[in-house]
Design an enzyme around this catalytic site. Sequence first.
Site: not given
Length: 338
Positions: A75, A77-79, A81
């Site tokens: 997403g 706010q992906s951790n 990525t």
Amino acid sequence: MGLEQFKKYPLTFGPTPITSMKRLSKTLGGKVEIFAKREDCNSGLAFGGNKIRKLEYLIPEAIDGGYDTLVSIGGIQSNQTRQVAAVAAHLGLDCVLIQEDWVDYKDTMYDRVGNIELSRIVNADVRLDSSKFDIGIRPSFKNALEELTKKGKKPFPIPAGCSEHPYGGLGFVGCVEEIYEQEKQLGFKFDKIVVCTVTGSSFAGIIVGMALTGRQKDVIGIDASATPEKTKAQVLRIAQNTAKLIGLEKELTESDVNIDTRFAHPAYGIPNEGTIEAIKLCGATEGVLTDPVYEGKSMQGLIHLVRNNEIAEGSKVLYIHLGGAPALSAYSAYFKNT
């Protein structure tokens, strides 16, 4: 067999500490002792987190295979990525990130701060995509891999949460091996382990690790996906695959996957009132930060279980803190009046 047969590229500081959450335990009545396994401070790479531990078992394949670009998805706010981007920078590889619109949250700064900001700082090619939330392999991810291949690149695919990769569960089998050693040092065993789950490989790896000593049913997964049927099926599939990889003699079944679905509402990535209360309480009593997407909901679940005597009095509970605090700045509106 076990983990020794698999290559591991060091990306973490080593075994993560277990800390006592004495003030939180006391605030919740003192009937249960809460401890935290601190995956949130496991590495010096862009604030670390649970994906760094998983990537230690994926990266050898990328290096040995001569891949030049790490490709991942999550997403906005992906951790995941953010951690992949940091690892790519650390290794001198290119990085392409597909950031899908998984969360129905409207804020003009949402795609500019937090995890996505850090990914840009470490020079990842960040690509926003309008696709909505789901688990599994995504069309946008496949398209990026095909595009890079046509351009002459050699992309290494890292699916969401590392969870669709065959080795995605290995890192958290290793986490449990650390817990076993730490239990010896502490002089007691934990009665329950609480961990967040969405794409499933952290939870699955812990189940497999605990199954080595017949303790897999002591693990409680707090769902934050709001798609619990899909998540449970994926956790079981990953756990069964990981069990085969390490030579676990026991066959894992659906009854070994204990998911509490009460705290994911109203949707993935959207905190509820209890989530915000849990984030504030954990922060105020321990100085430990949790996020509105993942750890805030698992902390909410832990607090509920203790408050409502759903964990036996006298128990020692280990909360697996998977990280994620960099996302907090993207949700600042929830905390502006505190």
